[in-house]
Motif scaffolding. Sequence first.
Motif, PDB file in Angstrom:
ATOM      1  N   PHE A  15       0.821  -1.204   0.000  1.00  0.00           N
ATOM      2  CA  PHE A  15       0.000   0.000   0.000  1.00  0.00           C
ATOM      3  C   PHE A  15       0.860   1.261   0.000  1.00  0.00           C
ATOM      4  CE2 PHE A  15      -2.092   3.169   2.892  1.00  0.00           C
ATOM      5  CZ  PHE A  15      -3.049   3.612   1.994  1.00  0.00           C
ATOM      6  N   GLU A  16       0.475   2.237  -0.825  1.00  0.00           N
ATOM      7  CA  GLU A  16       1.102   3.546  -0.847  1.00  0.00           C
ATOM      8  C   GLU A  16       0.013   4.593  -0.687  1.00  0.00           C
ATOM      9  OE1 GLU A  16       3.401   3.950  -4.390  1.00  0.00           O
ATOM     10  OE2 GLU A  16       4.881   2.437  -3.807  1.00  0.00           O
ATOM     11  N   ASP A  17       0.120   5.378   0.343  1.00  0.00           N
ATOM     12  CA  ASP A  17      -0.910   6.355   0.697  1.00  0.00           C
ATOM     13  C   ASP A  17      -0.743   7.616  -0.152  1.00  0.00           C
ATOM     14  OD1 ASP A  17      -2.767   7.963   1.858  1.00  0.00           O
ATOM     15  OD2 ASP A  17      -1.907   7.943   3.875  1.00  0.00           O
ATOM     16  N   GLN A  18      -1.679   7.831  -1.067  1.00  0.00           N
ATOM     17  CA  GLN A  18      -1.604   9.000  -1.941  1.00  0.00           C
ATOM     18  C   GLN A  18      -2.052  10.282  -1.244  1.00  0.00           C
ATOM     19  OE1 GLN A  18      -0.164   8.658  -5.059  1.00  0.00           O
ATOM     20  NE2 GLN A  18       0.229   6.670  -4.098  1.00  0.00           N
ATOM     21  N   ASP A  19      -2.764  10.148  -0.117  1.00  0.00           N
ATOM     22  CA  ASP A  19      -3.203  11.330   0.622  1.00  0.00           C
ATOM     23  C   ASP A  19      -2.137  11.856   1.572  1.00  0.00           C
ATOM     24  OD1 ASP A  19      -5.688  11.381  -0.584  1.00  0.00           O
ATOM     25  OD2 ASP A  19      -6.585  10.045   0.905  1.00  0.00           O
ATOM     26  N   PHE A  20      -1.103  11.074   1.823  1.00  0.00           N
ATOM     27  CA  PHE A  20       0.015  11.520   2.652  1.00  0.00           C
ATOM     28  C   PHE A  20       1.282  10.981   1.987  1.00  0.00           C
ATOM     29  CE2 PHE A  20       2.419  11.848   6.764  1.00  0.00           C
ATOM     30  CZ  PHE A  20       2.117  13.180   7.026  1.00  0.00           C
TER      31      PHE A  20
END
Length: 666
Positions: A15-20
């Motif tokens: 998972f890679e958090d695009q919002d942070f």
Amino acid sequence: MKRDGREECGEGGLFEDQDFPTDDSSLFCDSSTPISRLQGHVTWLRPQEICQSPIFFPDNIQQSHPKQGLLGDCWFLCACSMLIRNKHLLEKVFPAQQPLWSDNKYRGSFCFRFWQNGHWTEVTIDDRLPCVDSALCFSHCNASSAFWVALLEKAYAKLHGSYERLWAGQVSEALVDLTGGLAECWILSDVGSEVDRKPEESQNQARTSKRRDLDLIYTMRASCTLSCSTQNIFGGGVELDQQHHAMTVMEWLDVKTVVGSSGVRLLRIRNPWGRACWGGAWTESGAGWSSLDSSEALDLQARVLQGEFWLDETEFLSRFDDVTVGYPINEEGHLQSIYTGNLLPHRHQLPGRWIKGLSCGGSRNSSSYSSNPKFWLKMYDRGEVLVSLLQHRKWSQMKDKYADTPPKDIMRRQHDHAIALHMWKVKKNRFNLSRTLNKPPCASTHCHAHQREVVLHGQLEPGHYLLIPSTYQLGAEAHFLIRVFSSSSSFLSAMKCPAPSLPSTTDGEWESTYFQGSWVEGSSAGGSRNFATHQRNPCFPFTICDEPVATVGVNVTVTLSQSCTDTDLHPIGFHIYKVPAGEQSQTIPSEDPVTSCVPHCYTQDVTMACSLPSGAYIIVPSTYQPDCTGNFTISLARRIHRRVVKSQEKLGRTIQEVSHIAVMQS
């Protein structure tokens, strides 16, 4: 509530958090702090890229303590230390059964929960952490393979918008965010300021006052969370002058001395920098240990871990400016009083709002104080009560709001308003707001303080209590939350009344009264004066008192509001009659009304302002046609003349604990 990241899978399906994201937008908000020098030097690594066998929480609890990195968030780390000895609270913040790195279900994401404005908010992050030279550059554990602190810090940074927004803050706020409970900050230096104003009071008297405050919580020291902060870091660099730094009180005990019957009270303090910074009488080779039995001295010295040191209470009171006390919460989620040890199982909360021009009444120094939001607290039995007022903060507006503010001052102005809470005991069936506010409150927070949350404590008898939250400045807008914790049965409710705009005046105060009523077919729905049944309509008496000074202009405003949807409106209006001397105020006089709000209109509410001489009156609300059923509310505002209560309140100060980057670099 959830604050999840938009999912995107990178290499290996993680998972890679695009919002942070892993860029400067997650690190900095305005580059106003010393970590701005890290721009261009930060890489983001997952725990398995930092060490061979990462773990979330170490088996050895001593290795789990947080250690501060290059970020000035000692205030947050002091609150994190509370989670180490409270597994049920840790599991509330970090829900169990999440796959870790050794689990085949691991996907690189973690979910945390923080209490925000009355609700638990979920924050999902990926586990890519900011590093410099392949090592964590911000907070970490004593055990280099444990990552619970670094991951929790990242989730908290996401909640606030960036890591840089964690640079300064209050321990009390972080404790509430991690527990949903309460915390209080006691400013020890206030006593010192009294000495400055009263030269005749000695420093010894000031220390006695401080000690008395600490004695209040001594019996609860094992279960509550304690931290302390200082404005001048003793043994530290001169660059820390005028900066606050927070530390954790790990242990606090009375020890007998070898000579004499008196003992000494010792406190073991942990510095989140991970090193001791005290050279007093209780260092390893200090003179203080010679006053204790040798075996007990060795035992106490053996308890000191990395970054910890002992000092006695006299040294503590002379070196620290304030203490923060976090209320214990048991496994059932009940708050425990730090004053008595009583459980406070009864809990209520209600949101509120100060609205400019309507309910932003300011402090008790203002004649418009009575327009502030009002709440009823009903106590069914005698009991201990804590009432808190928490104002909401909108971080997203901080940067824009202070665009012209020097960067060094932005963090000191996080708290938009100075707030306070006052309470009066009342007889609800004979309640008069103006007379009530002329009396001293039975309990209050004493002054308006620049804090996110203020707490009122008391032992209350059965009955009704009026709560009024206020800001110091007139017209200051904000959302807030009222919370009540009590040992006995209680009930919290907002004062249910319409909110018509009060008349604008500067030469007096307005008292508002509210009447609830109904038009009932065949009984009290008499219709307008065109019908003989008009006499059946409800009557609501009021009095205009003699004024000490003759005034000219409006002194009465009446609003009639019908309780129905826009599609079911009746045409409404009202008349005001003067009651002749000797007649009852529950019947409509035969004389014509002194004033009327007509013609009847199809509208939700109608309002009329007028000037009436002293005397007894009745308000008669009606629909145009008889036998139209409905409920209504009458709002009556009367101008009164009384001396404004001068509360002589003092504004509190915002406590910020910050640390300079230079002294944290090893």
